[in-house]
Design an enzyme around this catalytic site. Structure first.
Site, PDB file in Angstrom:
ATOM      1  N   GLY A 236      40.906 -17.411  -9.310  1.00 20.93           N
ATOM      2  CA  GLY A 236      41.863 -16.906  -8.343  1.00 20.93           C
ATOM      3  C   GLY A 236      43.237 -17.536  -8.445  1.00 20.93           C
ATOM      4  O   GLY A 236      43.467 -18.468  -9.216  1.00 20.93           O
TER       5      GLY A 236
ATOM      6  N   GLY B 226      45.412 -19.946  -7.734  1.00 25.54           N
ATOM      7  CA  GLY B 226      45.378 -21.291  -7.176  1.00 25.54           C
ATOM      8  C   GLY B 226      46.738 -21.849  -6.831  1.00 25.54           C
ATOM      9  O   GLY B 226      46.851 -22.736  -5.988  1.00 25.54           O
TER      10      GLY B 226
ATOM     11  N   ASP C 212      46.779 -28.866  -5.710  1.00 22.18           N
ATOM     12  CA  ASP C 212      47.704 -28.813  -4.579  1.00 22.18           C
ATOM     13  C   ASP C 212      48.486 -27.512  -4.489  1.00 22.18           C
ATOM     14  O   ASP C 212      49.235 -27.295  -3.539  1.00 22.18           O
ATOM     15  CB  ASP C 212      48.681 -29.994  -4.620  1.00 22.18           C
ATOM     16  CG  ASP C 212      49.442 -30.100  -5.945  1.00 22.18           C
ATOM     17  OD1 ASP C 212      49.555 -29.075  -6.654  1.00 22.18           O
ATOM     18  OD2 ASP C 212      49.919 -31.194  -6.272  1.00 22.18           O
TER      19      ASP C 212
ATOM     20  N   ARG D  73      58.238 -14.896 -10.093  1.00 20.86           N
ATOM     21  CA  ARG D  73      58.044 -14.054 -11.259  1.00 20.86           C
ATOM     22  C   ARG D  73      57.684 -12.628 -10.838  1.00 20.86           C
ATOM     23  O   ARG D  73      57.217 -12.394  -9.719  1.00 20.86           O
ATOM     24  CB  ARG D  73      56.983 -14.636 -12.191  1.00 20.86           C
ATOM     25  CG  ARG D  73      55.632 -14.938 -11.580  1.00 20.86           C
ATOM     26  CD  ARG D  73      54.758 -15.674 -12.579  1.00 20.86           C
ATOM     27  NE  ARG D  73      53.387 -15.825 -12.126  1.00 20.86           N
ATOM     28  CZ  ARG D  73      52.415 -16.378 -12.842  1.00 20.86           C
ATOM     29  NH1 ARG D  73      52.672 -16.815 -14.064  1.00 20.86           N
ATOM     30  NH2 ARG D  73      51.187 -16.479 -12.369  1.00 20.86           N
TER      31      ARG D  73
ATOM     32  N   ASP E  93      41.118 -14.944 -17.497  1.00 19.19           N
ATOM     33  CA  ASP E  93      41.907 -14.904 -16.264  1.00 19.19           C
ATOM     34  C   ASP E  93      43.400 -14.941 -16.550  1.00 19.19           C
ATOM     35  O   ASP E  93      44.214 -14.751 -15.640  1.00 19.19           O
ATOM     36  CB  ASP E  93      41.523 -16.048 -15.325  1.00 19.19           C
ATOM     37  CG  ASP E  93      41.696 -17.414 -15.971  1.00 19.19           C
ATOM     38  OD1 ASP E  93      41.021 -17.665 -16.988  1.00 19.19           O
ATOM     39  OD2 ASP E  93      42.494 -18.227 -15.484  1.00 19.19           O
TER      40      ASP E  93
ATOM     41  N   ASP F 248      51.273 -15.962 -17.522  1.00 19.05           N
ATOM     42  CA  ASP F 248      50.853 -17.354 -17.346  1.00 19.05           C
ATOM     43  C   ASP F 248      51.319 -18.238 -18.499  1.00 19.05           C
ATOM     44  O   ASP F 248      50.546 -18.624 -19.379  1.00 19.05           O
ATOM     45  CB  ASP F 248      49.336 -17.454 -17.175  1.00 19.05           C
ATOM     46  CG  ASP F 248      48.876 -16.850 -15.855  1.00 19.05           C
ATOM     47  OD1 ASP F 248      49.714 -16.710 -14.946  1.00 19.05           O
ATOM     48  OD2 ASP F 248      47.690 -16.510 -15.729  1.00 19.05           O
TER      49      ASP F 248
END
Length: 518
Positions: free
Chosen positions: A99, A101, A133, A191, A267, A277
């Site tokens: 997911g 994060g 975090d 983004r 992912d 990513d």
């Protein structure tokens, strides 16, 4: 004013738990979550061209409130922030729920080219943050901001970055996972993409054994991004086939410019065939098919440059496994997967012919390309410099001119100005091949220079921008952003960046090797 809407949350089920804490979430597509809010957000750079295409005018970008929006301190009208739930295979192993994060989706804006999603990366924790975090450091944010725009300007399918914001907060990171964490300045990248749906969005629902929700997500994705397939009787198969085609095109483009993603987990694979990513990516300097920029990938080099096509095919197999209950035809799926290899090889050879300036295909071209790859590896040729300089070679170029031209493109410096024999032999074969071309040399050079960039974002260049930004000096970042807008143009005023990787960058962290925290 920025006004947003969102079709993903309006059409698909979300998490019923309102609290934001790490947990396993079941049978939904997203969780509503607000950005954390930052201590002192400041706009470091805005992609004005992209902003204009999104209907965000100069007055908005210049307003101090814009930085508040881009940091998540303020929520734009119509926004319903959320984190997507997805799973994935990481380094070949099923990792379960992953997911968003450290990514929070804000919503969409309409443009001439369709709806575009805005997403904040590094704006705080989500239910999918696990033990992390949800924040991002300036180092990784600068790398994503510059590289996504560089890829767009190279003509490669990619997400894009709208804004880079510093947060005024420190973030602790262990850059190389060697037990030496340090506090680094925090940052956020806003983004954009038509959507951020990944292979893993489908994988997690298949793992949930929730065929109804899997069908709902697939229907939504087809309606929003593959509408031309809606009325086909075998639309799920057609959808998978088109995803495979888009993925193939993306990989061919990566290989064209020497880009290595570094962490091709499922992912991190866009359903739209976008580069997504930007973590431990890298650009080939000295040509080496086994090179990986990711320290985590070093033992097996799973995600090295030469493996990217095969990994894309493997990832598509995992997507196929997720969609099999909808498609139902295993034979047809196998045909698509087998066809991917053929499609890639055909696309790659066609692309390499363009890089070599060969307009009239011949049967010997495949051998010419194969021997070139081996020769470039053995001679440690700089990929970007080599192909750009190859455009200056014609059938009549003398050995002396070739020696002078290519000596600057090798990391293994020639002895007494002499190029390696294997390289000179290959160039001789190339010159012989050019004799059968009917295109004028000047036209061929012009064509080659439209597919062989003069400038790419080498890791050392990004590192210089990072080091400057960490000291409050954005001059290198701004220079590189301008440079990378026109990567195929000569830009003589920027000639210092058309050079081999400097010696100091060969082993320096951030320049040669990176980690997933990069």
């Amino acid at each position: 004013m920025i006004r947003l809407t969102d079709r993903f949350t309006s059409r698909l089920p979300g998490d019923v738990v309102a609290e934001n804490y790490p947990r396993q979430v079941q049978n939904v597509c997203y969780s509503s979550v607000l950005p954390k809010g930052m201590a002192a957000p400041a706009l470091l750079h805005c992609n004005r061209q992209l902003a204009e295409s999104l209907g965000i005018g100069e007055s908005v970008c210049s307003d101090p409130v814009f930085a508040e929006w881009m940091a998540g301190n303020r929520i734009a009208p119509g926004s319903t922030p959320y984190a997507m739930r997805y799973g994935g295979h990481q380094f070949g192993q099923w990792a379960g729920q992953l997911g968003d994060g450290r990514a929070i989706n804000l919503g969409e804006v309409p443009t001439q080219d369709g709806w575009i999603q805005l997403q904040l990366k590094g704006a705080g924790p989500t239910p999918y943050s696990r033990t992390a975090d949800g924040l991002a450091v300036l180092r990784s944010s600068v790398r994503e901001y510059l590289c996504s725009e560089a890829m767009h300007c190279l003509g490669i399918p990619t997400t894009r970055a709208l804004a880079l914001v510093s947060t005024g907060e420190g973030v602790t990171r262990d850059m190389l996972y060697d037990g030496n964490p340090r506090v680094e300045p925090g940052a956020i990248v806003c983004r954009t993409a038509p959507n951020f749906i990944r292979f893993g969005n489908f994988e997690i629902l298949a793992a949930d054994r929730n065929p109804a929700l899997l069908a709902s997500l697939t229907e939504f994705t087809i309606e929003q991004s593959f509408a031309h397939l809606c009325n086909q009787p075998d639309k799920y198969l057609a959808f998978f086939k088109e995803v495979a085609e888009l993925t193939c095109r993306m990989i061919v483009e990566w290989q064209r410019v020497g880009f290595v993603h570094g962490v091709m987990n499922t992912d991190n694979m866009s359903i739209l065939g976008l580069t997504i990513d930007y973590g431990p990516y890298g650009w080939i300097d000295d040509y080496d098919p086994r090179w990986t920029p990711n320290t985590t990938d070093l033992p097996g080099r799973r995600y090295c440059f030469g493996n990217q096509p095969a990994i894309a095919q493997w990832n598509l197999l995992k997507l196929a496994n997720a969609l099999i209950s909808l498609i139902g035809d295993e034979g047809a799926i196998k045909e698509v997967l087998v066809g991917f290899k053929d499609q890639y090889e055909e696309g790659y050879l066609s692309m390499m012919r363009q890089k070599l300036g060969l307009a009239s295909p011949e049967e010997t071209d495949e051998g010419l390309v194969s021997s070139l790859e081996q020769t470039m590896t053995e001679s440690q040729a700089d990929m970007t410099l080599f192909f750009r300089k190859l455009a200056d070679v014609d059938a009549d170029t003398s050995p002396e001119e070739i020696e002078a031209n290519f000596s600057e493109a090798l990391y293994s410096l020639p002895v007494q100005g002499k190029l390696p024999d294997a390289l000179m032999q290959w160039i001789g074969q190339y010159q012989f091949r050019l004799q059968s071309e009917k295109v004028d040399a000047s036209i061929r050079k012009q064509r080659m220079n439209t597919v062989n960039p003069k400038y790419v974002l080498r890791n050392y260049m990004a590192q210089l921008a990072i080091e400057g930004a960490e000291k409050g000096d954005l001059s290198v970042l701004k220079t590189l952003f301008t440079l990378l807008q026109r990567p195929y143009d000569e830009q003589p005023e920027m000639a210092r960046w058309f050079a081999r990787r400097p010696d100091w960058a060969r082993e320096k962290a951030g320049c040669s090797m990176l980690s997933c925290s990069s």
